[in-house]
Design an enzyme around this catalytic site. Structure first.
Site, mmCIF file in Angstrom:
data_model
loop_
_atom_site.group_PDB
_atom_site.id
_atom_site.type_symbol
_atom_site.label_atom_id
_atom_site.label_comp_id
_atom_site.label_asym_id
_atom_site.label_seq_id
_atom_site.Cartn_x
_atom_site.Cartn_y
_atom_site.Cartn_z
ATOM 1 N N GLY A 239 73.254 14.399 -11.620
ATOM 2 C CA GLY A 239 72.876 13.894 -12.926
ATOM 3 C C GLY A 239 71.761 12.890 -13.002
ATOM 4 O O GLY A 239 71.154 12.738 -14.056
ATOM 5 N N PRO A 274 73.600 15.883 -6.420
ATOM 6 C CA PRO A 274 72.306 15.723 -7.091
ATOM 7 C C PRO A 274 71.403 16.939 -6.912
ATOM 8 O O PRO A 274 71.393 17.572 -5.856
ATOM 9 C CB PRO A 274 71.701 14.503 -6.398
ATOM 10 C CG PRO A 274 72.313 14.499 -5.036
ATOM 11 C CD PRO A 274 73.690 15.094 -5.177
ATOM 12 N N GLY A 275 70.666 17.243 -7.961
ATOM 13 C CA GLY A 275 69.679 18.317 -7.874
ATOM 14 C C GLY A 275 68.312 17.759 -8.242
ATOM 15 O O GLY A 275 67.471 17.443 -7.404
ATOM 16 N N ARG A 276 68.124 17.572 -9.559
ATOM 17 C CA ARG A 276 66.834 17.145 -10.092
ATOM 18 C C ARG A 276 66.242 15.922 -9.364
ATOM 19 O O ARG A 276 65.057 15.893 -9.064
ATOM 20 C CB ARG A 276 67.011 16.803 -11.566
ATOM 21 C CG ARG A 276 65.703 16.523 -12.296
ATOM 22 C CD ARG A 276 65.958 15.976 -13.713
ATOM 23 N NE ARG A 276 67.070 16.566 -14.395
ATOM 24 C CZ ARG A 276 66.962 17.534 -15.324
ATOM 25 N NH1 ARG A 276 65.784 17.972 -15.693
ATOM 26 N NH2 ARG A 276 68.047 18.028 -15.895
ATOM 27 N N ARG A 312 61.260 24.989 -19.323
ATOM 28 C CA ARG A 312 61.807 23.756 -19.892
ATOM 29 C C ARG A 312 61.150 23.325 -21.208
ATOM 30 O O ARG A 312 61.841 22.924 -22.127
ATOM 31 C CB ARG A 312 61.772 22.617 -18.862
ATOM 32 C CG ARG A 312 62.517 22.956 -17.562
ATOM 33 C CD ARG A 312 62.715 21.749 -16.653
ATOM 34 N NE ARG A 312 63.678 20.822 -17.205
ATOM 35 C CZ ARG A 312 63.400 19.716 -17.839
ATOM 36 N NH1 ARG A 312 62.132 19.352 -17.978
ATOM 37 N NH2 ARG A 312 64.335 18.959 -18.343
ATOM 38 N N CYS A 341 53.719 36.326 -25.340
ATOM 39 C CA CYS A 341 53.645 36.567 -26.785
ATOM 40 C C CYS A 341 54.816 35.936 -27.515
ATOM 41 O O CYS A 341 55.707 36.627 -28.017
ATOM 42 C CB CYS A 341 53.570 38.067 -27.031
ATOM 43 S SG CYS A 341 52.040 38.692 -26.357
ATOM 44 N N GLU A 342 54.831 34.632 -27.563
ATOM 45 C CA GLU A 342 55.834 33.844 -28.280
ATOM 46 C C GLU A 342 55.137 32.554 -28.691
ATOM 47 O O GLU A 342 54.460 31.940 -27.861
ATOM 48 C CB GLU A 342 56.978 33.408 -27.341
ATOM 49 C CG GLU A 342 57.791 34.496 -26.736
ATOM 50 C CD GLU A 342 59.015 34.881 -27.557
ATOM 51 O OE1 GLU A 342 59.337 34.173 -28.522
ATOM 52 O OE2 GLU A 342 59.612 35.905 -27.218
ATOM 53 N N TYR A 369 64.469 23.027 -11.648
ATOM 54 C CA TYR A 369 64.663 23.898 -12.814
ATOM 55 C C TYR A 369 63.339 24.505 -13.279
ATOM 56 O O TYR A 369 63.112 24.699 -14.468
ATOM 57 C CB TYR A 369 65.375 23.127 -13.946
ATOM 58 C CG TYR A 369 66.671 22.496 -13.474
ATOM 59 C CD1 TYR A 369 67.742 23.302 -13.130
ATOM 60 C CD2 TYR A 369 66.803 21.114 -13.319
ATOM 61 C CE1 TYR A 369 68.933 22.746 -12.666
ATOM 62 C CE2 TYR A 369 67.987 20.553 -12.853
ATOM 63 C CZ TYR A 369 69.041 21.370 -12.535
ATOM 64 O OH TYR A 369 70.200 20.817 -12.073
HETATM 65 N N1 LLP Z 1 76.714 19.658 -10.431
HETATM 66 C C1 LLP Z 1 77.022 20.442 -11.483
HETATM 67 C C2 LLP Z 1 78.400 20.914 -11.623
HETATM 68 C C3 LLP Z 1 76.031 20.782 -12.410
HETATM 69 O O1 LLP Z 1 76.348 21.534 -13.454
HETATM 70 C C4 LLP Z 1 74.700 20.318 -12.230
HETATM 71 C C5 LLP Z 1 73.647 20.685 -13.169
HETATM 72 C C6 LLP Z 1 74.426 19.516 -11.117
HETATM 73 C C7 LLP Z 1 75.460 19.195 -10.247
HETATM 74 C C8 LLP Z 1 73.056 18.979 -10.823
HETATM 75 O O2 LLP Z 1 72.633 18.104 -11.817
HETATM 76 P P1 LLP Z 1 71.272 17.286 -11.628
HETATM 77 O O3 LLP Z 1 71.462 16.293 -10.512
HETATM 78 O O4 LLP Z 1 70.195 18.243 -11.325
HETATM 79 O O5 LLP Z 1 71.109 16.624 -12.930
HETATM 80 N N2 LLP Z 1 68.166 23.364 -16.690
HETATM 81 C C9 LLP Z 1 68.360 21.996 -17.126
HETATM 82 C C10 LLP Z 1 69.353 21.257 -16.260
HETATM 83 C C11 LLP Z 1 70.705 21.932 -16.181
HETATM 84 C C12 LLP Z 1 71.668 21.203 -15.297
HETATM 85 C C13 LLP Z 1 72.883 22.029 -15.068
HETATM 86 N N3 LLP Z 1 73.846 21.440 -14.181
HETATM 87 C C14 LLP Z 1 67.008 21.304 -17.165
HETATM 88 O O6 LLP Z 1 66.015 21.926 -16.818
HETATM 89 O O7 LLP Z 1 66.926 20.145 -17.557
#
Ligand code: LLP
Length: 413
Positions: A239, A274-276, A312, A341-342, A369
């Site tokens: 998050g 963590p991802g983002r 995004r 085309c949007e 993402y």
């Molecule tokens: N764990 C779970 C269960 C999740 O659903 C997610 C993200 C994460 C971890 C990783 O979250 P992060 O650290 O990346 O915030 N496509 C959207 C973001 C969707 C996130 C979905 N879940 C965007 O481009 O902003």
């Protein structure tokens, strides 16, 4: 974003000129910095030093094998949401024994594959999923390791499409009913309770909601302990946000501090997903201007990247910084748009740029993402991906060929 900077009037990724990358690999291309990935990871490692933790990189944010491999070499685990992501982790040399599997719709096949690979934990998101998992594990003569993903009903104060921990969201089981479900799970010999999981949303800039969710998770853990259910871990999800524009983004250490305070003295291992925050600012989307089109109302810079490459802006009205790779001529205001085309196909609106026709632009904060949400809309081949490592540049995904796009399609007899 110090790994993308200007030298001799043009943008570089680490030691490699983006102009050279465009000349070698074409555009649009996602360009990642290995040093940026490692630095983001080091931020977590430093903040968590001395605490028993497992960082599970959220594969959905960027699932390229080379990226997964960089994290695997750093010793991370992985948070997956499909059998496809599990296959990628394995192909990238990741350890299935460090994988947690989230997601509200796990199929029997996905459960079987995960059990056969011996993943660390299933984050179970509903009662029927719990019983299905017990049945599948039983049929394989295995015990499935589980956590319940609880929905703490905490407002993460982010975009509604990426909030996940509110009552109205489809994710997890309500925390109020979780205790009873744990007691039911404890009676099923095919299940082994390992922890509690929780993820309240993405692009979070305020640490307070996560600490609030953690307090609710700790209260549940204590109640379970009183009923003789011991837990190995508490998983507080991902998050942490990144800076796209001028947002005040807390340092990883400051973001985690309130959470760690809530968990102080707890013996369970802490898991984070963590991802983002690990990949978002480690990547840019490199694209070339096709046309500068003067309109009556506004000017358009039509580039060769589009909403199918980076969804995004179209999907969330998200703002990504766009910069010229080598500024040229006078500054004018453009809507930066793609060829799709949007009318929703824009990458940025009202941007002041000094551009000539066929110049290059970089769209920042595209590491998370970006590629994973790309599509083939308008029969557009997906972009190439490269990773820069110091002065070296490696192709980590070839540009799709148009013939790949319809390779599995068949004419009627
Ligand atoms: N764990 C779970 C269960 C999740 O659903 C997610 C993200 C994460 C971890 C990783 O979250 P992060 O650290 O990346 O915030 N496509 C959207 C973001 C969707 C996130 C979905 N879940 C965007 O481009 O902003």
């Amino acid at each position: 974003m110090k790994h993308f900077n200007t030298r001799d009037g043009a943008l570089f990724a680490e030691g490699v000129a983006l102009e050279n990358i465009a000349a070698t690999y074409g555009t649009p291309t996602f360009v990642y910095s290995r040093a940026a990935l490692e630095e983001a990871h080091a931020g977590y490692a430093a903040a968590l030093a001395g605490r028993d933790t497992m960082l599970c990189y959220a594969v959905k944010s960027n699932s390229n094998l080379a990226i997964l491999n960089v994290f695997a070499r750093l010793g991370t685990g992985f948070d997956i949401v499909s059998g496809g992501e599990l296959a990628r982790v394995v192909a990238a040399g990741g350890d299935p024994g460090r994988v947690v599997f989230s997601g509200v719709g796990k199929t029997r096949d996905e459960m079987r594959a995960a059990l056969e690979h011996g993943i660390y934990c299933f984050n179970v998101e509903s009662e029927p999923e719990l019983y299905r998992l017990a049945e599948v594990a039983g049929s394989l003569g295995k015990r499935a390791p589980i956590a319940l993903r609880v929905n703490p009903d905490v407002d993460p104060k982010t975009h509604p499409y990426i909030s996940t921990g509110l009552k109205c969201n489809k994710f997890g089981v309500p925390i109020s009913g979780a205790h009873a479900l744990y007691l039911a799970a404890a009676k099923l010999p095919q299940l082994e309770i390992r922890g509690i999981a929780c993820h309240i949303g993405s692009q979070l800039l305020d640490p307070a909601p996560v600490a609030e969710a953690a307090a609710k998770v700790v209260a549940l853990a204590e109640a379970l302990n009183r009923d003789g259910i011991e837990l190995r871990h508490l998983d507080l999800g991902g998050g942490l946000g990144i800076r796209y524009d001028d947002e005040e983004v807390p340092a990883t250490r400051d973001y985690l501090a309130p959470l760690l305070k809530v968990l102080a003295g707890r013996k369970e291992r802490l898991l984070l997903e963590p991802g983002r925050s690990l990949v978002g600012n480690a990547g840019v989307l490199l694209s070339r201007v096709e046309y500068l089109k003067r309109g009556e109302d506004r000017n358009f810079a039509i580039i060769d990247a589009a909403m199918n490459d980076l969804a995004r802006p179209a999907l969330y009205d998200a703002w990504h910084r766009i910069a010229e790779v080598r500024p040229r001529g006078s500054v004018e205001r453009y809507d930066v748009v793609g060829p799709v085309c949007e009318s929703g196909d824009f990458l940025g609106r009202a941007r002041d740029l000094a551009l000539g026709q066929e110049d290059l632009v970089a769209i920042f904060s595209a590491g998370a993402y970006g590629m994973t949400m790309s599509s083939n809309y308008n029969t557009r081949a997906r972009a190439a991906e490269v990773m820069v490592d110091g002065g070296q540049c490696h192709l980590i995904r070839e540009r799709e060929r148009i013939s790949d796009l319809y390779a599995g399609e068949h004419l009627l007899p």
